[in-house]
Write an enzyme that holds these catalytic residues in place. Structure first.
Site, mmCIF file in Angstrom:
data_model
loop_
_atom_site.group_PDB
_atom_site.id
_atom_site.type_symbol
_atom_site.label_atom_id
_atom_site.label_comp_id
_atom_site.label_asym_id
_atom_site.label_seq_id
_atom_site.Cartn_x
_atom_site.Cartn_y
_atom_site.Cartn_z
ATOM 1 N N GLY A 16 0.859 -1.202 -0.029
ATOM 2 C CA GLY A 16 0.029 -0.082 -0.015
ATOM 3 C C GLY A 16 0.756 1.234 -0.071
ATOM 4 N N LYS A 205 -2.513 -17.628 -7.303
ATOM 5 C CA LYS A 205 -0.992 -17.917 -7.359
ATOM 6 C C LYS A 205 -0.115 -18.001 -5.951
ATOM 7 C CE LYS A 205 0.491 -13.558 -6.269
ATOM 8 N NZ LYS A 205 1.419 -12.860 -5.471
#
Length: 350
Positions: A16, A205
């Site tokens: 972030g 993934k």
């Protein structure tokens, strides 16, 4: 979308903070955008000082991204409703486990014309139903939601090492705006309309990366890890097609697909903690997360649990043996050595 566009970053971990750096620099001095970018920060005390105070005065997230300066127009705000007030684009970048609770807080407190962008890598399972994180955002906030995924290890992007990412967005005009917000000389963006597959790749993934970490912990080499990656990719494709009717194979060739799978299986916290899990002899995944990640969260083990919940409910565990084995190893219901049996006896080899 009218100008100037106001962007808010919802989340302030290492990824972030990296995204905040890119967005802050891109909107600064650009008349199309409001220069100030609020970043929602979960308040913590660092050596007696509030993390928001440190970010706003020293322009550095000293806990989650030390050593990387943030632009001065990034403003840390500890209240998510205040941070998101009047925002036109809400960029969600946090562990997916927290998104539902945060969206409940934001419900009824965002502009009806706002757009969400999810960088959260995971899935939502509530009341036995599997859903995309972007759909959770759409449902709670009543806004449309694009996604951004890719082969992006946060520490490397922070150092401005070249990489690519994929934006999934069905609206071409919005896609161009998002590219302008996120693209940098070292962070190149491709926009595709296949939102579902882009998001699913980012979630699934991480399960495969845990399997790759187990292989590293067992002491096997590149050949065995390559088998995990190949079989993992095939299960990713099969899962997307069965549960979300995502049939655009070309999307798996974007950065969000095969590229992200490769880098996550060789780098990143999911692979690293999985390797240590094998060699630590006794400690749980949760123990290692608490001890080694400085407050950050793993995405692979909880996503494996969410996927397994659905596979078990649909009686499909045998059709996704790698996903199933990885989950059972994570919760110590299967010895890690049995992963080799899973590879040897995978349906692809029968």
């Amino acid at each position: 979308m009218s100008h100037p566009v106001k962007v808010c970053i919802v989340g302030s971990g290492n990824w972030g903070s990296v995204i905040a750096k890119i967005v802050g620099l891109n909107v600064k001095g650009n008349a199309k955008f409001t220069e100030t970018v609020n970043m929602y920060v979960y308040e913590e005390l660092i050596n007696g000082r509030k993390l928001t105070e440190i970010i706003n005065t020293e322009h550095e997230n000293v806990k989650y991204l030390p050593g990387c300066k943030l632009p001065s127009n990034i403003v840390a705000v500890p209240d998510v409703i205040e941070a998101a007030k009047d925002a036109d684009i809400l960029v969600f970048v946090m562990p997916h486990q927290f998104i539902r609770g945060l969206c409940k807080q934001l419900s009824g407190n965002v502009k009806k014309t706002a757009i969400g962008v999810s960088l959260c890598k995971g899935l939502d399972v509530t009341d036995g139903k599997l859903d995309l994180i972007s759909n959770v955002i759409r449902t709670f906030l009543g806004v449309d939601c694009a996604v951004l995924m890719g082969a992006n290890i946060a520490s490397e992007v922070a150092l401005e090492q070249f990489c690519e990412a994929t934006v999934g967005c069905k609206d071409k005009d919005l896609g161009r705006t998002l590219k302008e917000i996120f693209q940098a000389p070292y962070f190149r963006i491709t926009v595709v309309p296949d939102v579902e597959t882009v998001e699913l790749c980012g979630a699934l993934k991480n399960i495969v990366a845990v399997g790759a970490g187990f292989i590293d912990g067992l002491g096997f080499g590149g050949n065995t890890k390559a088998a995990v990656i190949r079989l993992g990719l095939m299960e990713m494709v099969a899962f997307c097609q069965r549960f979300f009717n995502s049939n655009r194979i070309e999307t798996f060739l974007e950065s969000c697909g095969f590229a992200d799978l490769i880098t996550t299986c060789f780098s990143g916290r999911n692979r690293r903690i999985a390797e240590i899990f094998v060699t630590s002899k006794g400690k749980s995944i949760e123990d290692l997360e608490r001890e080694l990640l400085n407050g950050q969260k793993l995405q692979g083990p909880p996503t494996a649990a969410e996927v397994n919940h659905i596979l078990k409910e649909k009686n499909l565990e045998d059709q996704f043996p790698l996903f199933t084995a990885i989950h059972h190893i994570c919760i110590k219901q299967l010895p890690v050595e049995k992963l080799l049996d899973c590879l040897k006896n995978h349906p692809e080899h029968i």
